[in-house]
Design an enzyme around this catalytic site. Sequence first.
Site, PDB file in Angstrom:
ATOM      1  N   GLN A  16       0.756  -1.130   0.107  1.00 11.33           N
ATOM      2  CA  GLN A  16       0.034  -0.353  -0.041  1.00 11.33           C
ATOM      3  C   GLN A  16       0.953   1.188   0.016  1.00 11.33           C
ATOM      4  OE1 GLN A  16      -2.698  -1.722   3.127  1.00 11.33           O
ATOM      5  NE2 GLN A  16      -3.983  -0.573   2.172  1.00 11.33           N
ATOM      6  N   ARG A  73       3.480   0.046  13.083  1.00  8.67           N
ATOM      7  CA  ARG A  73       3.405  -1.150  12.419  1.00  8.67           C
ATOM      8  C   ARG A  73       3.307  -1.227  10.931  1.00  8.67           C
ATOM      9  NH1 ARG A  73      -2.349  -4.125  10.966  1.00  8.67           N
ATOM     10  NH2 ARG A  73      -1.351  -6.371  10.531  1.00  8.67           N
ATOM     11  N   HIS A 118       1.247  -9.206   4.356  1.00 13.51           N
ATOM     12  CA  HIS A 118      -0.133  -8.288   4.429  1.00 13.51           C
ATOM     13  C   HIS A 118      -0.532  -8.475   2.819  1.00 13.51           C
ATOM     14  CE1 HIS A 118      -2.352  -4.935   6.475  1.00 13.51           C
ATOM     15  NE2 HIS A 118      -2.862  -5.102   5.204  1.00 13.51           N
ATOM     16  N   ASN A 162      -1.668 -11.038   8.158  1.00 18.44           N
ATOM     17  CA  ASN A 162      -2.622  -9.950   8.400  1.00 18.44           C
ATOM     18  C   ASN A 162      -4.073 -10.563   7.973  1.00 18.44           C
ATOM     19  OD1 ASN A 162      -3.562  -7.163   9.110  1.00 18.44           O
ATOM     20  ND2 ASN A 162      -4.163  -7.154   6.941  1.00 18.44           N
ATOM     21  N   GLU A 163      -5.103 -10.703   8.640  1.00 20.60           N
ATOM     22  CA  GLU A 163      -6.664 -10.904   8.152  1.00 20.60           C
ATOM     23  C   GLU A 163      -6.482 -12.132   7.044  1.00 20.60           C
ATOM     24  OE1 GLU A 163      -7.984  -7.014   6.566  1.00 20.60           O
ATOM     25  OE2 GLU A 163      -7.994  -6.141   8.589  1.00 20.60           O
ATOM     26  N   ASN A 305      -8.172  -6.127  14.520  1.00 19.73           N
ATOM     27  CA  ASN A 305      -8.328  -5.064  13.191  1.00 19.73           C
ATOM     28  C   ASN A 305      -9.844  -4.818  13.222  1.00 19.73           C
ATOM     29  OD1 ASN A 305      -5.670  -5.493  12.810  1.00 19.73           O
ATOM     30  ND2 ASN A 305      -5.834  -6.065  10.532  1.00 19.73           N
ATOM     31  N   TYR A 307     -13.001  -2.246  12.435  1.00 19.71           N
ATOM     32  CA  TYR A 307     -13.424  -0.852  11.638  1.00 19.71           C
ATOM     33  C   TYR A 307     -14.946  -0.786  11.845  1.00 19.71           C
ATOM     34  CZ  TYR A 307      -9.069  -0.823   9.308  1.00 19.71           C
ATOM     35  OH  TYR A 307      -7.702  -0.603   8.874  1.00 19.71           O
ATOM     36  N   GLU A 373      -5.471  -2.472  14.030  1.00 24.19           N
ATOM     37  CA  GLU A 373      -5.700  -1.382  12.920  1.00 24.19           C
ATOM     38  C   GLU A 373      -7.120  -0.988  13.515  1.00 24.19           C
ATOM     39  OE1 GLU A 373      -6.347  -2.836   8.783  1.00 24.19           O
ATOM     40  OE2 GLU A 373      -4.441  -3.603   9.074  1.00 24.19           O
ATOM     41  N   TRP A 417      -5.234   3.062  11.617  1.00 30.75           N
ATOM     42  CA  TRP A 417      -4.953   2.973  10.166  1.00 30.75           C
ATOM     43  C   TRP A 417      -5.439   4.058   9.422  1.00 30.75           C
ATOM     44  CZ3 TRP A 417      -2.426  -0.812   7.485  1.00 30.75           C
ATOM     45  CH2 TRP A 417      -2.529  -0.678   5.951  1.00 30.75           C
ATOM     46  N   GLU A 424      -5.539   1.978  -1.595  1.00 33.47           N
ATOM     47  CA  GLU A 424      -6.464   1.086  -0.610  1.00 33.47           C
ATOM     48  C   GLU A 424      -7.159   0.013  -1.481  1.00 33.47           C
ATOM     49  OE1 GLU A 424      -7.325   0.828   2.081  1.00 33.47           O
ATOM     50  OE2 GLU A 424      -9.327  -0.047   2.046  1.00 33.47           O
ATOM     51  N   TRP A 425      -6.299  -0.949  -2.017  1.00 29.63           N
ATOM     52  CA  TRP A 425      -6.633  -2.213  -2.446  1.00 29.63           C
ATOM     53  C   TRP A 425      -7.627  -1.752  -3.937  1.00 29.63           C
ATOM     54  CZ3 TRP A 425      -2.560  -4.737  -1.074  1.00 29.63           C
ATOM     55  CH2 TRP A 425      -2.208  -4.920   0.373  1.00 29.63           C
TER      56      TRP A 425
HETATM   57  C1  GBH Z   1      -8.014  -3.574   6.453  1.00 34.82           C
HETATM   58  O1  GBH Z   1      -8.908  -4.728   6.252  1.00 34.82           O
HETATM   59  C2  GBH Z   1      -6.628  -3.975   5.946  1.00 34.82           C
HETATM   60  O2  GBH Z   1      -5.908  -4.703   6.675  1.00 34.82           O
HETATM   61  C3  GBH Z   1      -5.750  -2.702   5.184  1.00 34.82           C
HETATM   62  O3  GBH Z   1      -4.987  -3.254   4.299  1.00 34.82           O
HETATM   63  C4  GBH Z   1      -6.870  -1.850   4.489  1.00 34.82           C
HETATM   64  O4  GBH Z   1      -6.130  -0.913   4.020  1.00 34.82           O
HETATM   65  C5  GBH Z   1      -7.619  -1.387   5.628  1.00 34.82           C
HETATM   66  O5  GBH Z   1      -8.658  -2.440   6.002  1.00 34.82           O
HETATM   67  C6  GBH Z   1      -8.929  -0.342   5.200  1.00 34.82           C
HETATM   68  O6  GBH Z   1      -9.839  -1.194   4.259  1.00 34.82           O
HETATM   69  O7  GBH Z   1     -16.408  -6.563   0.432  1.00 34.82           O
HETATM   70  O8  GBH Z   1     -15.950  -4.416  -0.541  1.00 34.82           O
HETATM   71  O9  GBH Z   1     -17.736  -4.540   1.003  1.00 34.82           O
HETATM   72  C7  GBH Z   1     -10.112  -4.382   6.748  1.00 34.82           C
HETATM   73  C8  GBH Z   1     -11.157  -5.388   6.628  1.00 34.82           C
HETATM   74  C9  GBH Z   1     -12.969  -6.342   5.460  1.00 34.82           C
HETATM   75  C10 GBH Z   1     -13.042  -4.137   5.476  1.00 34.82           C
HETATM   76  C11 GBH Z   1     -13.629  -6.546   4.187  1.00 34.82           C
HETATM   77  C12 GBH Z   1     -13.765  -4.254   4.263  1.00 34.82           C
HETATM   78  C13 GBH Z   1     -15.569  -5.508   2.988  1.00 34.82           C
HETATM   79  C14 GBH Z   1     -15.390  -4.671   1.835  1.00 34.82           C
HETATM   80  N1  GBH Z   1     -12.090  -5.506   5.545  1.00 34.82           N
HETATM   81  N2  GBH Z   1     -14.618  -5.737   4.110  1.00 34.82           N
HETATM   82  S1  GBH Z   1     -16.456  -5.164   0.476  1.00 34.82           S
END
Ligand code: GBH
Length: 467
Positions: A16, A73, A118, A162-163, A305, A307, A373, A417, A424-425
């Site tokens: 990232q 981290r 990651h 990670n995750e 983590n 959110y 996170e 985070w 952002e992926w």
């Molecule tokens: C984290 O994942 C990651 O570790 C990190 O790299 C990333 O930048 C950060 O979140 C912010 O996104 O199927 O499109 O509705 C967080 C966990 C799990 C959050 C899947 C989004 C569903 C997305 N993620 N979740 S979606």
Amino acid sequence: MFPRNFAWGAATAAYQIEGGWQADEKGLSIWDTFCHEKGRVFGEQNGDVACNSYELWEKDLACIQQLGLTHYRLSLSWARLLPDGTTRHVNQKGVEYYNKVIDDLLACNVSPMITLYHFDLPQALQDQGGWLSPSIATLFDNYAKFCFQTFGDRVKLWITINEPYVCAKLGHEDGIHAPGLKEKGTAAYVVGHNMLRAHAMAWHSYNLGYRAKQRGGVSLALNSDWFEPLDGGSSEDAAAAERALAFTLGWFAWPVFVTGDYPERMQCAIDTQSSRLGYAGVSRLPKFSEDDPTVLGTADFFALNYYTSRKVKAGGGREQMLSMKCDRDAEDVLDPSWPVCGVSWLAVVPRGLRKLLQYIKDTFSNPAVYITENGFAQTGPLQIEDVQRCDFYKSTISEVAKAINEDGVNVCGYFAWSLMDNFEWADGFSVRFGLFHVDFSDAKLSRTMYRSGQEYARTISSYRSGK
Ligand code: GBH
């Protein structure tokens, strides 16, 4: 109040932020490949350059210092260190890069927490089956041992993976993350299983080979929402919420912290769907083998983590094909009273974190917990005065304080985070999670502190000075 030695951090991940996708002898990762395929990422963007931390590390360090972090981290790029994924060939320039990062952090009194994996598998290993192949566990273990050996004299906090949920589900079932596979109802469970095996092998390697001398700790970072029943009076919704939690957190936390095996709720739900769809007798959830090192007890702390939260109602399990969604048989609902920030999935629910922490304390025997996170996204026009993110951090940190002081949860650290806006992926650069703004349109990629960064710095300094 926060404990005196509480870890105040921020987090990032190699793909990232680093860029330098072909610098020196770096090998390709599955994210390099994925992003260069059409239609995978928002606006056909990629992490070829990202924040260019490979060349601009000193700028990142300046940001870390401005925030007054005690911990940072970061993740290592496996393919930067071992271009073909194996220890047959080491890219010395990659080793030098991470040595410098670690040494600079320590010189500034900042402790590194290092994630080994990651999301960025070396493409060479993907070509041999990646996480779907059982042999990946040994390859990961070799990589982990290489990292403990090379950096473990200075790194005391390790995250293996990670995750695993996200790699398994988004990467192999939904196909929205690399490697982009959509093998519904089977692949995610195999990937999750191999990730647990890989993690456990690496933990045992550390435990036997490095712990006595290096005296650090190793865990894996698990993402989970907090789930609660939509209708508090409905036993079906209550069961659905428990299933949702089992399929997210329990999937990995049960084997590592509770029984050495998957949660019964999860096994049961999968078998029910298998039978209903005519696959009775086929177990889609792999079994732990006696030939593998035990998974139970392979974490020195709990890394979470968090959110967001969801209300859950029964349903979703009537599809006519195998899928994890169908197995889970629970529908997520956004409570309309929860504000949603920059991305549609991120409803702002700080009190959900307190509840999840209480649940972790009760369910996993009161472990030491690091929140590895947590953050808030912005989209749209530049807002250096990010007042909503300021409010978000303020209320989240106050929920963490309540978890510690009122609920007695052993929270040892909190990592925002992210340190700065980054790739952002699948959302590319359109979603910004940083405490620092990064100007991606400017070749210098200048970093500017958001107001939330300033407030986080103030929060850290006031708690550390004993307020
Ligand atoms: C984290 O994942 C990651 O570790 C990190 O790299 C990333 O930048 C950060 O979140 C912010 O996104 O199927 O499109 O509705 C967080 C966990 C799990 C959050 C899947 C989004 C569903 C997305 N993620 N979740 S979606």
